[in-house]
Design a protein around this motif. Structure first.
Motif, PDB file in Angstrom:
ATOM      1  N   ILE A  11       0.464  -1.241  -0.027  1.00  0.00           N
ATOM      2  CA  ILE A  11      -0.014   0.431  -0.090  1.00  0.00           C
ATOM      3  C   ILE A  11       1.326   1.139   0.067  1.00  0.00           C
ATOM      4  N   ALA A  12       2.309   1.004   0.486  1.00  0.00           N
ATOM      5  CA  ALA A  12       2.671   2.701   0.702  1.00  0.00           C
ATOM      6  C   ALA A  12       3.328   2.648  -0.519  1.00  0.00           C
ATOM      7  N   ALA A  13       4.277   1.448  -1.087  1.00  0.00           N
ATOM      8  CA  ALA A  13       4.543   1.647  -2.314  1.00  0.00           C
ATOM      9  C   ALA A  13       3.821   2.382  -3.574  1.00  0.00           C
ATOM     10  N   ARG A  14       2.989   1.330  -3.799  1.00  0.00           N
ATOM     11  CA  ARG A  14       1.457   2.748  -4.278  1.00  0.00           C
ATOM     12  C   ARG A  14       1.810   4.026  -3.989  1.00  0.00           C
ATOM     13  N   LYS A  15       2.673   4.536  -2.608  1.00  0.00           N
ATOM     14  CA  LYS A  15       1.884   6.297  -2.547  1.00  0.00           C
ATOM     15  C   LYS A  15       3.307   6.284  -2.969  1.00  0.00           C
ATOM     16  N   LEU A  16       4.339   5.710  -2.847  1.00  0.00           N
ATOM     17  CA  LEU A  16       5.678   6.175  -2.472  1.00  0.00           C
ATOM     18  C   LEU A  16       6.610   6.385  -4.756  1.00  0.00           C
ATOM     19  N   ILE A  17       6.235   4.906  -5.300  1.00  0.00           N
ATOM     20  CA  ILE A  17       6.717   4.966  -6.445  1.00  0.00           C
ATOM     21  C   ILE A  17       5.660   6.535  -7.835  1.00  0.00           C
ATOM     22  N   GLY A  18       6.954   6.876  -7.749  1.00  0.00           N
ATOM     23  CA  GLY A  18       6.092   7.755  -8.915  1.00  0.00           C
ATOM     24  C   GLY A  18       6.077   9.365  -7.912  1.00  0.00           C
ATOM     25  N   THR A  19       6.993   8.823  -7.168  1.00  0.00           N
ATOM     26  CA  THR A  19       6.930  10.838  -6.781  1.00  0.00           C
ATOM     27  C   THR A  19       8.305  11.229  -6.419  1.00  0.00           C
ATOM     28  N   GLU A  20       8.829  12.466  -5.294  1.00  0.00           N
ATOM     29  CA  GLU A  20       9.844  12.740  -6.047  1.00  0.00           C
ATOM     30  C   GLU A  20      10.980  11.950  -4.996  1.00  0.00           C
ATOM     31  N   ALA A  21       9.604  11.888  -3.897  1.00  0.00           N
ATOM     32  CA  ALA A  21      10.666  11.061  -3.684  1.00  0.00           C
ATOM     33  C   ALA A  21      11.354   9.822  -3.337  1.00  0.00           C
ATOM     34  N   ALA A  22      10.829   9.686  -4.467  1.00  0.00           N
ATOM     35  CA  ALA A  22      10.968   7.945  -4.842  1.00  0.00           C
ATOM     36  C   ALA A  22      12.663   8.004  -5.489  1.00  0.00           C
ATOM     37  N   ARG A  23      12.577   9.393  -5.605  1.00  0.00           N
ATOM     38  CA  ARG A  23      14.532   9.331  -6.491  1.00  0.00           C
ATOM     39  C   ARG A  23      15.787   9.848  -4.823  1.00  0.00           C
ATOM     40  N   ARG A  24      14.859   9.832  -3.616  1.00  0.00           N
ATOM     41  CA  ARG A  24      16.068  10.277  -2.797  1.00  0.00           C
ATOM     42  C   ARG A  24      15.940   9.421  -1.221  1.00  0.00           C
ATOM     43  N   LEU A  25      15.851   8.407  -1.665  1.00  0.00           N
ATOM     44  CA  LEU A  25      15.467   7.451  -0.257  1.00  0.00           C
ATOM     45  C   LEU A  25      16.603   6.835   0.109  1.00  0.00           C
ATOM     46  N   SER A  26      16.799   6.765   1.021  1.00  0.00           N
ATOM     47  CA  SER A  26      17.619   5.862   2.008  1.00  0.00           C
ATOM     48  C   SER A  26      17.397   4.714   1.509  1.00  0.00           C
ATOM     49  N   ARG A  27      18.670   4.109   1.168  1.00  0.00           N
ATOM     50  CA  ARG A  27      18.839   2.512   1.502  1.00  0.00           C
ATOM     51  C   ARG A  27      18.703   1.568   3.146  1.00  0.00           C
ATOM     52  N   ASP A  28      19.051   2.591   3.498  1.00  0.00           N
ATOM     53  CA  ASP A  28      19.628   1.189   4.522  1.00  0.00           C
ATOM     54  C   ASP A  28      18.064   1.190   4.698  1.00  0.00           C
ATOM     55  N   GLN A  29      17.641   2.676   5.256  1.00  0.00           N
ATOM     56  CA  GLN A  29      15.674   2.920   6.226  1.00  0.00           C
ATOM     57  C   GLN A  29      14.944   1.259   5.249  1.00  0.00           C
ATOM     58  N   LEU A  30      15.390   1.830   4.316  1.00  0.00           N
ATOM     59  CA  LEU A  30      13.884   0.639   2.780  1.00  0.00           C
ATOM     60  C   LEU A  30      14.448  -0.925   3.619  1.00  0.00           C
ATOM     61  N   ALA A  31      15.837  -1.022   3.724  1.00  0.00           N
ATOM     62  CA  ALA A  31      15.950  -2.436   4.291  1.00  0.00           C
ATOM     63  C   ALA A  31      15.232  -2.715   5.473  1.00  0.00           C
ATOM     64  N   ASP A  32      15.014  -1.903   6.639  1.00  0.00           N
ATOM     65  CA  ASP A  32      15.029  -2.037   7.401  1.00  0.00           C
ATOM     66  C   ASP A  32      13.265  -2.280   7.578  1.00  0.00           C
ATOM     67  N   PRO A  33      13.238  -3.483   8.062  1.00  0.00           N
ATOM     68  CA  PRO A  33      11.964  -3.333   8.079  1.00  0.00           C
ATOM     69  C   PRO A  33      11.208  -3.023   9.224  1.00  0.00           C
TER      70      PRO A  33
END
Ligand code: ADP
Length: 417
Positions: free
Chosen positions: A382-404
């Motif tokens: 659900i969050a991915a559908r909001k995130l992808i395609g936004t400006e935020a999706a271009r500059r995410l922290s990979r550490d945060q993404l990887a942390d479940p």
């Protein structure tokens, strides 16, 4: 009331009564479109849902009635004229009418091509009459009748259809072998990590998966008796299904001079170069708002959202199409959800623990988060559908993404620079 476009309320003809076509008709009526709405379909059935055909319907947990998109009376009640069991054979753009296979002509003010796709046939190998495909309810009936305990099912193509059928067939006790030409299953859409995860689950369930493998010949005719592979080995079989993907139905558009390039070419407004003709769903090649590249999507979300968009435009509300694509697949008790489209070969990272049966794979296009594949992690999806395609999706922290333990939705709200 002013007309949104001159002449448009004379009538919309929609060719193709799959999800894209049927949803267009429904959306036009929901939006109080004042003209006639005609839905032309080659199949004899009332509009029905295809996704369950390779899942619940095969398993027997859903019957024919449960597949219908709407009850039979719905269409007449909403003044949608169904012209079923007949094909459109020609478009006359000058006269603005289509010709049907029974000789009738239907005039249109606007024509929506929702022509879908048809199963690809196996190149280079004669295919016996008894070999099955899966696209229509009739195909699903024939396959379902053969999925019993002890049956020997060989599936050519380890894509979504092939693997969903494999899961349903195992649940019904058939033995299943997959013959996949690539070196991994579901490679067209999935990351390597997710392909591997699903391969492991299918093998645990007893499915034999042969990759980098091709069919040399089939034996039998109405009753298939075996499959010989290119390396000379023999597989026993009493049922064979071919599921090697689809090609879009574009001939009708091509024959009337519309641009076709592996799909009917449309702009962000889903219009062809002929402003009286739109194309949507599996048959349409449209610009991806994020990457700008043209692509074609085979999904219910795409069919439904493009239908809504065309209905909006035809009722005077004309924004461009920019929905985030999403897909799903159910295999055994695994719920796979995918948001976005990733290029093959891009980087990826895993979030969560596959061994726990609940994890996501984040896939990148350069630095941009392009897609998230989730198994049993609906909140990530659900969050991915909001995130992808936004400006935020271009500059995410990979550490945060990887942390479940970091909810993805918190990244939607406050992306880390
Ligand atoms: P669908 O969604 O209809 O299952 P996909 O494109 O997801 O379609 O999957 C089709 C699969 O069939 C792909 O994994 C592709 O590599 C495989 N395939 C294509 N041609 C052959 C072939 N000749 N033999 C075996 N597998 C094939």
């Amino acid at each position: 009331m002013g007309r949104p476009h001159p002449g448009v309320d004379r009538g919309v003809v929609i060719v193709g009564s799959g999800m894209a076509g049927a949803q267009t008709a429904m959306a036009l009526r929901r939006r109080k479109y004042p003209g006639t709405v005609t839905l032309v379909g080659a199949e004899a059935e009332l509009p029905y849902q295809r996704p369950p055909l390779s899942k619940e319907y095969l398993k027997g947990s859903l019957e024919d009635g449960g597949l219908l998109l709407r009850p039979a009376q719905f269409w007449a009640e909403h003044e949608i004229e169904l012209v079923a069991d007949v094909e459109a054979v020609r478009i006359d753009r000058m006269a603005q009418h289509i010709t049907l296979s029974d000789g009738r002509k239907l005039p249109y003010a606007h024509l929506v091509l929702a022509l879908g796709a048809e199963n690809r046939s196996l190149p280079g190998v004669p295919v016996p009459r008894g070999v099955l495909g899966l696209r229509t309810i009739g195909d699903a009936r024939a396959l379902r009748a053969r999925l019993q305990h002890g049956r020997e099912l060989v599936i050519v193509g380890g894509g979504f259809i092939g693997m969903e059928v494999a899961a349903a067939a195992r649940e019904r006790g058939a033995r299943v072998t997959i013959i996949e030409a690539m070196d991994r299953i579901m490679a067209r859409v999935l990351s390597e990590e997710m392909s591997q995860y699903f391969s492991d689950r299918h093998r645990e369930q007893g499915v034999q998966i042969l990759t980098a493998c091709e069919v040399a010949r089939f034996s039998g005719d109405r009753h298939v008796t075996g499959v010989e592979l290119a390396d000379g080995s023999q597989l026993p079989a009493d049922t064979v299904l071919i599921g090697i993907g689809v090609s879009p139905n574009t001939e009708l558009a091509d024959a009337c001079g519309l641009e076709v390039a592996g799909g009917i070419v449309v702009g962000a407004d889903l219009l062809t170069a002929d402003r009286c003709i739109s194309a949507i769903g599996d048959c349409a090649l449209f610009p991806d708002p994020v990457s700008g590249a043209s692509h074609r999507l085979e999904s219910i979300q795409n069919a439904t959202d493009q239908a809504q968009q065309v209905a909006k435009r035809l009722t005077g509300d004309g924004a461009g199409y920019d929905a985030v694509p999403w897909f799903w697949s159910n295999q055994y008790d695994l719920k796979l959800q995918i948001a976005g489209v990733a290029p093959s070969g891009g980087q990826s990272l895993v979030r969560g623990d596959p061994a726990q049966g609940s994890f996501s794979v984040c896939r990148f296009d350069g630095d941009r988060l392009a897609a998230i594949e989730s198994v049993n992690r609906p909140a990530d999806h659900i969050a991915a559908r909001k995130l992808i395609g936004t400006e935020a999706a271009r500059r995410l922290s990979r550490d945060q993404l990887a942390d479940p333990t970091v909810p993805l939705r918190s990244l939607v709200l406050s992306p880390v620079a």
